[in-house]
Structure formats: structure tokens, C-alpha cells
Design a protein around this motif. Structure first.
Motif, PDB file in Angstrom:
ATOM      1  N   SER B  29       0.832  -1.213   0.000  1.00 11.87           N
ATOM      2  CA  SER B  29       0.000   0.000   0.000  1.00 11.87           C
ATOM      3  C   SER B  29       0.869   1.266   0.000  1.00 11.87           C
ATOM      4  O   SER B  29       0.348   2.362  -0.162  1.00 11.87           O
ATOM      5  CB  SER B  29      -0.958  -0.003   1.185  1.00 11.87           C
ATOM      6  OG  SER B  29      -0.221  -0.010   2.386  1.00 11.87           O
ATOM      7  N   GLY B  30       2.186   1.103   0.122  1.00  7.90           N
ATOM      8  CA  GLY B  30       3.085   2.251   0.098  1.00  7.90           C
ATOM      9  C   GLY B  30       3.577   2.624  -1.288  1.00  7.90           C
ATOM     10  O   GLY B  30       4.193   3.678  -1.473  1.00  7.90           O
ATOM     11  N   THR B  33      -1.190   0.710  -4.369  1.00  8.72           N
ATOM     12  CA  THR B  33      -2.442   1.392  -4.055  1.00  8.72           C
ATOM     13  C   THR B  33      -2.666   1.349  -2.549  1.00  8.72           C
ATOM     14  O   THR B  33      -2.435   0.311  -1.900  1.00  8.72           O
ATOM     15  CB  THR B  33      -3.659   0.784  -4.784  1.00  8.72           C
ATOM     16  OG1 THR B  33      -4.852   1.426  -4.297  1.00  8.72           O
ATOM     17  CG2 THR B  33      -3.788  -0.723  -4.594  1.00  8.72           C
ATOM     18  N   GLU B  34      -3.130   2.472  -2.015  1.00  7.59           N
ATOM     19  CA  GLU B  34      -3.386   2.531  -0.577  1.00  7.59           C
ATOM     20  C   GLU B  34      -4.467   1.543  -0.188  1.00  7.59           C
ATOM     21  O   GLU B  34      -4.514   1.094   0.952  1.00  7.59           O
ATOM     22  CB  GLU B  34      -3.790   3.959  -0.186  1.00  7.59           C
ATOM     23  CG  GLU B  34      -2.625   4.950  -0.283  1.00  7.59           C
ATOM     24  CD  GLU B  34      -3.000   6.351   0.171  1.00  7.59           C
ATOM     25  OE1 GLU B  34      -4.190   6.601   0.471  1.00  7.59           O
ATOM     26  OE2 GLU B  34      -2.089   7.207   0.221  1.00  7.59           O
ATOM     27  N   LYS B  35      -5.348   1.216  -1.143  1.00  2.41           N
ATOM     28  CA  LYS B  35      -6.432   0.263  -0.856  1.00  2.41           C
ATOM     29  C   LYS B  35      -5.977  -1.166  -1.155  1.00  2.41           C
ATOM     30  O   LYS B  35      -6.398  -1.781  -2.148  1.00  2.41           O
ATOM     31  CB  LYS B  35      -7.670   0.615  -1.685  1.00  2.41           C
ATOM     32  CG  LYS B  35      -8.353   1.893  -1.220  1.00  2.41           C
ATOM     33  CD  LYS B  35      -9.711   2.048  -1.877  1.00  2.41           C
ATOM     34  CE  LYS B  35     -10.253   3.454  -1.711  1.00  2.41           C
ATOM     35  NZ  LYS B  35     -10.890   3.979  -2.919  1.00  2.41           N
ATOM     36  N   GLU B 133       8.893   7.158   1.028  1.00  7.09           N
ATOM     37  CA  GLU B 133       7.610   7.685   0.543  1.00  7.09           C
ATOM     38  C   GLU B 133       7.419   7.369  -0.938  1.00  7.09           C
ATOM     39  O   GLU B 133       8.136   7.927  -1.786  1.00  7.09           O
ATOM     40  CB  GLU B 133       7.566   9.199   0.763  1.00  7.09           C
ATOM     41  CG  GLU B 133       6.319   9.883   0.251  1.00  7.09           C
ATOM     42  CD  GLU B 133       5.412  10.378   1.379  1.00  7.09           C
ATOM     43  OE1 GLU B 133       5.891  10.484   2.526  1.00  7.09           O
ATOM     44  OE2 GLU B 133       4.233  10.662   1.101  1.00  7.09           O
ATOM     45  N   PRO B 136       1.666   5.760  -4.319  1.00  7.24           N
ATOM     46  CA  PRO B 136       0.595   4.806  -4.616  1.00  7.24           C
ATOM     47  C   PRO B 136      -0.696   5.532  -4.990  1.00  7.24           C
ATOM     48  O   PRO B 136      -0.836   6.723  -4.679  1.00  7.24           O
ATOM     49  CB  PRO B 136       0.410   4.069  -3.282  1.00  7.24           C
ATOM     50  CG  PRO B 136       0.766   5.097  -2.241  1.00  7.24           C
ATOM     51  CD  PRO B 136       1.871   5.938  -2.862  1.00  7.24           C
TER      52      PRO B 136
END
Lengths: 147, 147
Positions: B29-30, B33-35, B133, B136
Motif C-alpha cells: 500500500s506504500g 495502491t493505498e487500498k 515515501e 501509490p
């Protein structure tokens, strides 16, 4: 045979402007490498130079605002005999740039690298067309130990 | 059959850290995609969700610090039955990430798009490992009308 494929959609541009960025020394040096020279007409050879070497591309087909095709005449051994094809069109608000680097004999590790590197150069082309400023060599995006 | 290939070299990292970014919900998720949710162990299914849809990947092979393989269980029709393979190794100062999205039935235009989009996500993975950082979804790099 194996191919590298890419696609970007460019905003606030046109197939004609994308075509210009692919068929003039000024355009090409704005997104791929500042060290671009040669003859960009059909049958001409364009010389693209980078820190570690470069590519000589013969222009084999041009259709204004639609199509550009190059054949690799000189460069890394894996590139010799491969071809690069650009298809352009307008879809609503986006100029669609379809890219193919075709005819690799083997999917070697260098092909993996070139695929990712081409993607960053297509993003540089998109950026040039959208903002007037691309990221050609030597200001290109570094993706790893192979530059 | 056609494959998407990519390669990045990551500085100040290790195959173990790259492996973690590919095999934990927090890692995935990093940069993608965060989802992201689901079971990241062998035989488990990971659910990746994006604005317009998503992908369900079955984890079919894991070799710590070296290899991750997924099989696409659900997603766009063109993706069903394809596989994603990650090979990791250290080369001097660089962690090399070799990527393959293999088994596309046809080199359709959507495959061109996915190839470029994968490149931007590999750059997001590189950035996550190098700086802590990534980018995503929904903070991902937009490449055109197809996101």
C-alpha cells in the motif's frame, strides 16, 4: 521476438505537435537527448548520443500527424535490426501516443531496463508537450545502475 | 503471448527490504495502491483496489529476498490468467528489481497503457525504498486519459 509497448495521453496538445517533437532535431532534443543531430526526413539517419553511447536511427516511414517509424542502424548489439514505431491520434482532450520498440531477439535483462527507460522518456515527451519542458539526457530520470 | 518487462535499480536498500514491500499489506500500500488488503502468504489472495476497479492476485510462489509470483484471479478481462513475477537480487550498491507481467493473449492498446503505468509504479516502489515515501494510488503519476 519480443516488443516493448507503451502508451501515454497528452493534454493540451495535438497529433501535429507530437509529430513535430518526433520529427525535428529541436523536438527530439527536448525530450530524449540534447545530443541529437542528423537528417529527420524519410531515408535520413538521426544520431542520438548519450553519456555511455548512442543510437543511429534510419527514418523509414512518416505520415504527418499519424505515424513515425525508425529502424535501428547502430547502437547496442541487442538493438540492431529492431524498429521503433510511433502512432499518433487525438481522442477527445488527449493526444494518444502509442509506442512500440519491436523485434527484440530475446527478452534479455537489458530489454527490461530499456522498457522502463522508454517509459520515463515517454513521460518526458508528454511533459515537453504539456509544459514546454521535457527531461532529456543529461537531465533524464535515473532508474538504476544502468542509468 | 506477450509480456511486459521492467527493471529498476534501487539505492540504499536490500533485496530483503524490497521483498517486504512486495509481500506485506503495509509495503504494497506504500507504492501501488493505498487500498490493499488480503492474505499475502502463499495461496492467499491480495485485493488491490483503484478508483475504476482493481485486481485480485493469488500468491503462487515466494522465496524470501529473491522471488515473488502472483496469478491474476480477478480484474480486467485482459488480465485474467496472466501472471506477475518479481525477481530480486543485490548488484553492488543497487538492489535490482526485475519485473515481468506475463501471458497477455494479445498486445492490445490496454497492454501498452499497463506497461507504461507499471513503469511509474516501479519508480514509486524505488522511491518508497529510497526515501520512505512512494506514490501509490490515489497519489499516483497520471499518464493519460486511462489514468
Amino acid at each position: 521476438m519480443a516488443d516493448i509497448l507503451h502508451r501515454v495521453g497528452v493534454e493540451r496538445s495535438s497529433p501535429e505537435r507530437a509529430y513535430e517533437a518526433l520529427t525535428t532535431v529541436g523536438g527530439l532534443s527536448g525530450w530524449w537527448t540534447e545530443k541529437t543531430s542528423g537528417d529527420t526526413g524519410v531515408g535520413g539517419v538521426i544520431e542520438f548520443r548519450f553519456g555511455p553511447g548512442g543510437f543511429d536511427m534510419k527514418v523509414v516511414e512518416l505520415d504527418a500527424g499519424r505515424l513515425v517509424r525508425w529502424e535501428v542502424m547502430d547502437g547496442p548489439p541487442e538493438w540492431i535490426g529492431t524498429g521503433v514505431r510511433w502512432d499518433l491520434r487525438q481522442d477527445g482532450d488527449y493526444t494518444i501516443v502509442l509506442f512500440k520498440h519491436e523485434g527484440w531477439r530475446e527478452p534479455v535483462e537489458f530489454m527490461h531496463h530499456c522498457s522502463t527507460k522508454w517509459a520515463t522518456f515517454l513521460m518526458s515527451l508528454k511533459q515537453l508537450l504539456e509544459t514546454g519542458e521535457g527531461a532529456p539526457e543529461p537531465r533524464d530520470v535515473r532508474i538504476g545502475d544502468w542509468h
